[in-house]
Scaffold this active site. Structure first.
Site, mmCIF file in Angstrom:
data_model
loop_
_atom_site.group_PDB
_atom_site.id
_atom_site.type_symbol
_atom_site.label_atom_id
_atom_site.label_comp_id
_atom_site.label_asym_id
_atom_site.label_seq_id
_atom_site.Cartn_x
_atom_site.Cartn_y
_atom_site.Cartn_z
ATOM 1 N N ASP A 190 -4.699 1.164 -1.939
ATOM 2 C CA ASP A 190 -5.251 -0.202 -1.456
ATOM 3 C C ASP A 190 -5.453 -1.102 -2.602
ATOM 4 O O ASP A 190 -5.057 -2.155 -2.762
ATOM 5 C CB ASP A 190 -6.683 0.124 -0.721
ATOM 6 N N HIS A 200 0.713 -1.214 0.037
ATOM 7 C CA HIS A 200 0.030 -0.223 -0.004
ATOM 8 C C HIS A 200 1.096 1.337 -0.003
ATOM 9 O O HIS A 200 0.768 2.242 -0.762
ATOM 10 C CB HIS A 200 -0.839 -0.122 1.353
ATOM 11 N N GLU A 201 2.008 1.386 0.770
ATOM 12 C CA GLU A 201 2.706 2.409 0.854
ATOM 13 C C GLU A 201 3.480 2.769 -0.374
ATOM 14 O O GLU A 201 3.746 3.451 -0.920
ATOM 15 C CB GLU A 201 3.910 2.243 1.968
ATOM 16 N N GLU A 206 -6.005 6.948 -0.682
ATOM 17 C CA GLU A 206 -5.896 5.836 -0.252
ATOM 18 C C GLU A 206 -6.662 4.400 -0.986
ATOM 19 O O GLU A 206 -6.014 3.712 -1.000
ATOM 20 C CB GLU A 206 -6.596 6.127 1.343
ATOM 21 N N HIS A 226 1.600 4.200 -3.078
ATOM 22 C CA HIS A 226 1.419 5.625 -2.845
ATOM 23 C C HIS A 226 2.543 6.484 -3.624
ATOM 24 O O HIS A 226 2.552 7.379 -4.360
ATOM 25 C CB HIS A 226 1.711 6.288 -1.484
HETATM 26 ZN ZN LIG Z 1 -1.951 5.416 2.575
#
Ligand SMILES: [Zn+2]
Length: 412
Positions: free
Chosen positions: A358, A276-277, A354, A280
């Site tokens: 995800d 997930h990070e 977000e 980003h």
């Molecule tokens: Zn996040």
């Protein structure tokens, strides 16, 4: 000080209005604490966990309301007792020159606001957070953290402030130059913070060889994401709450994981959180957030320029002799509640990011399952509000509510 002064009215409406908006959001949010547990969370929420969540969220809300009330009373008290005019006279008599006197004024106010906030911080950490088993910090570590924070603010903040004051004393385009300077400073800090500042507070240790390290490196390689090093942070010395973060730009990315995250989660779950990070970073979210931040601070400096050149800003607070330092303080008092109006817009972008991260993570690890179970565990362990009120979410949440994330993940 009167209602015919626009700065007086804008400040009053902003300060009192923002307080009430938050209060309404707090009460609406509390009123939904007893709502039924969402279907997607039924499997992790026990009756005991549910009871603790309600008790914890109520305690936190009570603390927030008292904290906000003290803040409101302090601001109005200083304002209407004429303290700003008095302080301005004191600063003028320090005799360190325009910039030195300005540094003294802002330094004294900064110290005072830190001291005023200290009792509530103590209550938060050693009252509520300790009562619910989250706090692991000792009073000594807590006070040392504050002291280090103050010293850092002095070492890093005072030279910048001196430079900004100097620019305002010397250039008609000061707002523009200051905006560029402060922006560059901010970017430098995001680079410095994980390397030099966070290590002053936490211990970073290289992650030991083993299954987890291999799994993280394999993920990074699969996603073509270069990693300089992986470290473990001793978050458990302060709190049982778990977290993960990334630091650095370009080729020197460091991955840092809190030991609390490692202790409570399986390898698959941790890898999903990291995916997930990485999402980003891969999807270009960080530069977009930085650009929005720069635009907002540009707006702030533009308005600051207007305020500093309007004597009515000073008279609204009972200050007789305008100075740049006092002008900045007064402007921030007027501007900060209004600036909160932009928070929901920034959060809207952040919430969109977000969801994207995800989805990226679910695709990267081949299934939404591990991220779903990691998110559920984090929410369960942190006693998070499961059915937050939409108005509260709109005002405060930078991340989408858990149930929305779970629903979106289930669709991937
Ligand atoms: Zn996040």
């Amino acid at each position: 000080m009167s209602l015919s002064n626009p700065w007086f009215v804008v400040a009053l409406v902003g300060i009192v209005g923002w307080f009430h908006l938050k209060l309404i959001a707090d009460f609406l949010n509390l009123s939904r604490l007893g709502n039924e547990v969402p279907d997607s969370m039924q499997d992790v929420v026990t009756p005991e966990n549910r009871e603790r969540t309600i008790a914890y969220q109520s305690s936190v809300a009570r603390l927030d309301v008292i904290d906000d009330g003290i803040g409101l009373a302090t601001t109005l008290g200083l304002w209407w007792s004429g303290a700003f005019g008095w302080l301005d006279g004191k600063a003028a008599s320090v005799g360190w020159g325009a910039i030195g006197n300005g540094l003294w004024l802002i330094g004294v106010l900064f110290l005072a606001s830190s001291l005023i906030g200290l009792p509530m911080d103590l209550w938060r950490t050693f009252g509520v957070e300790t009562e619910f088993g989250f706090n692991k910090t000792s009073l000594r570590t807590f006070l040392l953290d504050r002291l280090k924070g103050l010293l850092l603010a002095a070492v890093l903040g005072l030279p910048l402030l001196a430079l900004v004051l100097w620019i305002f004393e010397h250039s008609p385009l000061a707002a523009l130059w200051s905006w560029l300077l402060v922006s560059a400073w901010g970017l430098l800090m995001t680079w410095l913070a994980p390397r030099f500042i966070m290590p002053l507070f936490h211990k970073f240790e290289p992650m030991p060889e083993g299954e987890l390290r291999q799994a993280i490196l394999a993920l990074a390689e699969r996603l073509k994401f270069s990693v300089a090093d992986i470290s473990v942070i001793d978050g458990s010395r302060r709190s049982t709450k778990a977290n993960a973060f990334f630091a650095g730009f370009g080729k020197t990315r460091r991955i840092a994981l809190f030991d609390t995250l490692i202790q409570g989660h399986t390898t698959d779950e941790i890898v999903a959180v990291l995916a997930h990070e990485i999402g980003h970073a891969k999807l270009g979210h960080v530069p977009r957030q930085i650009i929005v931040g720069l635009l907002l601070s540009g707006l702030m400096f533009g308005l600051l320029h207007v305020g500093l050149h309007d004597e009515r800003l000073f008279s609204a607070f009972g200050v007789m002799y305008p100075s740049f330092a006092m002008g900045m303080v007064l402007f921030m008092i007027v501007y900060s509640p209004w600036s909160r109006l932009f928070d929901p817009l920034v959060s809207l972008l952040s919430r969109k990011h977000e969801f994207e991260a995800d989805r990226f993570a679910a695709e990267a690890v081949g299934s939404p399952g591990p991220l779903i179970s990691a998110l559920k565990k984090l929410s369960h362990d942190h006693l998070a509000h499961l059915t937050p009120h939409p108005f509260y979410v709109w005002l405060h949440y930078s991340h989408p509510p858990l149930t929305e994330r779970l629903a979106a993940l289930a669709r991937t």
